[in-house]
Structure formats: structure tokens, C-alpha cells
Design an enzyme around this catalytic site. Structure first.
Site, PDB file in Angstrom:
ATOM      1  N   LYS A  33       3.227  -1.139   9.007  1.00 32.55           N
ATOM      2  CA  LYS A  33       4.411  -0.595   8.330  1.00 32.55           C
ATOM      3  C   LYS A  33       5.612  -0.706   9.264  1.00 32.55           C
ATOM      4  O   LYS A  33       5.506  -0.507  10.474  1.00 32.55           O
ATOM      5  CB  LYS A  33       4.148   0.863   7.955  1.00 32.55           C
ATOM      6  CG  LYS A  33       5.400   1.697   7.661  1.00 32.55           C
ATOM      7  CD  LYS A  33       5.677   2.698   8.763  1.00 32.55           C
ATOM      8  CE  LYS A  33       6.973   3.462   8.513  1.00 32.55           C
ATOM      9  NZ  LYS A  33       7.209   4.501   9.545  1.00 32.55           N
TER      10      LYS A  33
ATOM     11  N   HIS B  14      -7.715   9.624  -1.335  1.00 35.91           N
ATOM     12  CA  HIS B  14      -6.997   9.634  -0.066  1.00 35.91           C
ATOM     13  C   HIS B  14      -7.815  10.269   1.071  1.00 35.91           C
ATOM     14  O   HIS B  14      -7.783   9.788   2.202  1.00 35.91           O
ATOM     15  CB  HIS B  14      -5.658  10.359  -0.233  1.00 35.91           C
ATOM     16  CG  HIS B  14      -4.581   9.844   0.652  1.00 35.91           C
ATOM     17  ND1 HIS B  14      -3.267   9.771   0.276  1.00 35.91           N
ATOM     18  CD2 HIS B  14      -4.622   9.356   1.919  1.00 35.91           C
ATOM     19  CE1 HIS B  14      -2.533   9.274   1.259  1.00 35.91           C
ATOM     20  NE2 HIS B  14      -3.338   9.015   2.278  1.00 35.91           N
TER      21      HIS B  14
ATOM     22  N   ASP C 158       0.840  -1.197   0.000  1.00 45.95           N
ATOM     23  CA  ASP C 158       0.000   0.000   0.000  1.00 45.95           C
ATOM     24  C   ASP C 158       0.875   1.247   0.000  1.00 45.95           C
ATOM     25  O   ASP C 158       1.609   1.507   0.953  1.00 45.95           O
ATOM     26  CB  ASP C 158      -0.894  -0.001   1.244  1.00 45.95           C
ATOM     27  CG  ASP C 158      -1.791   1.222   1.323  1.00 45.95           C
ATOM     28  OD1 ASP C 158      -2.964   1.117   0.931  1.00 45.95           O
ATOM     29  OD2 ASP C 158      -1.322   2.289   1.780  1.00 45.95           O
TER      30      ASP C 158
ATOM     31  N   LYS D 258      -2.919   5.920  -4.245  1.00 40.13           N
ATOM     32  CA  LYS D 258      -3.996   6.844  -3.904  1.00 40.13           C
ATOM     33  C   LYS D 258      -3.793   8.191  -4.594  1.00 40.13           C
ATOM     34  O   LYS D 258      -2.650   8.617  -4.829  1.00 40.13           O
ATOM     35  CB  LYS D 258      -4.035   7.082  -2.385  1.00 40.13           C
ATOM     36  CG  LYS D 258      -3.988   5.812  -1.550  1.00 40.13           C
ATOM     37  CD  LYS D 258      -3.896   6.117  -0.060  1.00 40.13           C
ATOM     38  CE  LYS D 258      -3.651   4.851   0.728  1.00 40.13           C
ATOM     39  NZ  LYS D 258      -2.228   4.449   0.684  1.00 40.13           N
TER      40      LYS D 258
ATOM     41  N   VAL E  56      10.290  -0.464   8.835  1.00 42.62           N
ATOM     42  CA  VAL E  56      11.495  -0.592   8.014  1.00 42.62           C
ATOM     43  C   VAL E  56      12.505  -1.517   8.696  1.00 42.62           C
ATOM     44  O   VAL E  56      13.587  -1.754   8.154  1.00 42.62           O
ATOM     45  CB  VAL E  56      12.155   0.788   7.739  1.00 42.62           C
ATOM     46  CG1 VAL E  56      11.225   1.662   6.916  1.00 42.62           C
ATOM     47  CG2 VAL E  56      12.546   1.489   9.042  1.00 42.62           C
TER      48      VAL E  56
ATOM     49  N   TYR F  72       3.176   9.744  -0.414  1.00 38.21           N
ATOM     50  CA  TYR F  72       4.308   9.146   0.278  1.00 38.21           C
ATOM     51  C   TYR F  72       5.630   9.345  -0.462  1.00 38.21           C
ATOM     52  O   TYR F  72       6.695   9.071   0.091  1.00 38.21           O
ATOM     53  CB  TYR F  72       4.083   7.644   0.493  1.00 38.21           C
ATOM     54  CG  TYR F  72       2.804   7.284   1.192  1.00 38.21           C
ATOM     55  CD1 TYR F  72       2.024   8.224   1.867  1.00 38.21           C
ATOM     56  CD2 TYR F  72       2.333   5.967   1.163  1.00 38.21           C
ATOM     57  CE1 TYR F  72       0.834   7.880   2.490  1.00 38.21           C
ATOM     58  CE2 TYR F  72       1.150   5.610   1.788  1.00 38.21           C
ATOM     59  CZ  TYR F  72       0.401   6.570   2.436  1.00 38.21           C
ATOM     60  OH  TYR F  72      -0.774   6.209   3.045  1.00 38.21           O
TER      61      TYR F  72
END
Length: 282
Positions: free
Chosen positions: A238, A115, A52, A82, A240, A57
Site C-alpha cells: 500500500k 477479516h 484490496d 471483507k 499513496v 477501511y
């Protein structure tokens, strides 16, 4: 599209039928452009098959690169992006999609979302009509929205005759969005959770969740994500951090009891942390 066998799928309406979507996906909000290729690559290696992203972003290029680098057939992946607030409107949205498609390096995107409703701009109905046009033309497979309240959804349905396939909203144990989820369910709209872990705020330190996790040998994040899945929400955590990406995927070999689900339901405080959809983008 096929997903790893342990990831359940939901079915999105397309106007002529349905398409499968993994119920667990990987979000890339605030993942820097120079880190997103590695993060998405790790997620795909772990087993995620839904990614997503969004124009906002500023990492669509990296998402597309990671998809290509993975070697996974495109038909086995599900990609969402989006349209941002300043590109809403019928013609503007068509142009915005062209740009996102180019950045992703994909002729077809699985799911395209509005969005925010931005009611002060009064363009979301025309934007929705553009999404339906993109779907009709085969540029997107399914169309949906983010952050829409029941009154915004009512208007889309009343003026176009078609409800979105999915509504992505802020949703976590301290902000459970019961009214929105009930409306979505009544109109065959799937509910998808952004900030499913409340972006690391106090919900991860909640004693009720900690006790459930201790009994099950699971982290608070895993308990919360499992709660989402058992509610029927689509969820897109999410991270990293490779170990957290792995942790957030390890959800399919345990279950919460009815008592667990009821205990977490009792944590709702109406605690919105993101923007108010009635005023965002006005």
C-alpha cells in the site's frame, strides 16, 4: 480476467473450479477516503489489476469510483473486500455484504474475506457459511479469510467440509508465519501477506536486505516484495505516493538467488506487530 503480462497469477478455488487472481495487488488500508480515488487510479494506471479494501477501511466508495473512472473493463479487475468483526454471523454477514456491494457499486465482488476469526465471539463458522452462500448465489466469486490460525482453519474444514481459498495474514521477513504457510499449503489455501513491508518498520533498514538491494540495484522494498512473490505469497503493498506505487510494481525484471532467499529466511524473529488472532475481537 486478464492481468498485465508481467504480473503472475495464482488460482483461487471456487467450489466448482478456479479463478485467476494477480499475485501482486494494491492495498488501501488506512488510505483516507479523500485520497483513495487518486491512489487507486494511479495504481491502475501503473498496471495493478487487483485492489484490496474492507468495510473497516471506510473507503469502499472511493475504490468503486476509481474502478469506474479508470475505464478498465470490470472483468479485467479483481476486487477484494471483507466483513468486519461486529457484523459477523450468518444473517449479519449477508447484510454486511449487501452494504459493501452497494458502497463499491458492484453487484459481484471477486473475493470476500472474514477479516478476523474473533474466537471469543464464536461466530466465524456461521460467517463462513454465509460466505459460501454468497458464492453459491453468484454474489462473490471466491471466499476466504484473514488472520486465521491453523486451529481456526481446522474448525472451518471440519464443520463445513470446505477450506477457504485464501488466508490473508500479517507476513514479512521479520514475521514469516511458517506454521500458517505450511498449513495453508497442505490444504490448498493460498497465503496472502498484509503488512508485507512490516509497515515501514526496521525490516526496511535491515543490512542483509540492503546488501541484496545494492547488488541488484533495487530498493529494500522491492527486494522484500520480490521475496514474497518467489515464496508464492500473494502480496498487497500500500502507498499513496505515486513514485512508491510505481516502485512497488517494478518487480518483474529481476530475481533473487537461492542464497538471497535463504538469507532473508534467516531474518525471521517471530515479530508480530498486529493484533493476536486469538484475542482480537473477543
Amino acid at each position: 480476467m486478464t492481468a498485465p503480462t508481467d504480473v503472475p497469477t495464482v488460482h483461487l478455488r471456487t467450489g466448482t473450479g478456479t479463478i485467476p487472481m494477480p499475485q501482486l495487488g494494491f492495498g488501501v488500508f488506512k488510505v483516507p477516503a479523500d485520497e483513495v480515488v487518486a491512489a487507486v487510479g494511479k495504481a491502475l494506471e501503473v498496471g495493478y489489476r487487483s485492489i484490496d479494501t474492507a468495510k473497516l477501511y471506510a473507503n469502499e466508495e472511493g475504490v468503486g469510483q476509481a474502478v469506474r473512472d479508470s475505464g478498465i473493463p470490470r472483468e479485467d479487475l479483481f476486487v477484494t473486500t471483507k466483513v468486519w468483526n461486529d457484523e459477523q454471523g450468518y444473517d449479519e454477514t449477508l447484510r454486511a455484504f449487501d452494504a459493501s456491494s452497494q458502497r463499491l457499486g458492484m453487484d459481484v465482488v471477486d473475493l470476500y474475506l472474514i477479516h478476523w476469526p474473533c474466537p471469543g465471539q464464536d461466530t466465524y463458522v456461521d460467517t463462513w457459511k454465509a460466505l459460501l452462500k454468497l458464492r453459491e448465489d453468484g454474489r462473490i466469486r471466491a471466499a476466504g479469510v484473514c488472520n486465521f490460525q491453523p486451529k481456526h482453519l481446522h474448525r472451518l474444514i471440519d464443520e463445513t467440509g470446505e477450506a477457504p481459498a485464501i488466508n490473508q495474514v500479517e507476513l514479512n521477513p521479520s514475521f514469516q508465519q511458517e506454521e500458517v504457510r505450511a498449513f495453508d499449503a497442505e490444504h490448498d489455501i493460498l497465503t496472502e501477506a498484509w503488512a508485507p513491508l512490516a509497515q515501514g518498520r526496521d525490516v526496511l533498514q535491515d543490512e542483509t536486505i540492503a546488501q541484496i538491494g545494492k547488488r541488484l540495484g533495487r530498493t529494500p522494498a522491492q527486494v522484500i516484495l520480490r521475496w514474497h512473490l518467489q515464496l508464492g505469497n500473494v502480496v498487497i503493498p500500500k502507498s499513496v505516493t505515486p513514485s512508491r506505487i510505481e516502485e512497488n510494481f517494478a518487480l518483474f525484471d529481476f530475481e533473487l538467488t537461492d542464497d538471497d532467499m535463504q538469507a532473508i529466511a534467516g531474518l525471521d524473529r517471530g515479530d508480530r506487530h498486529g493484533p493476536d488472532p486469538d484475542t482480537m475481537g473477543a
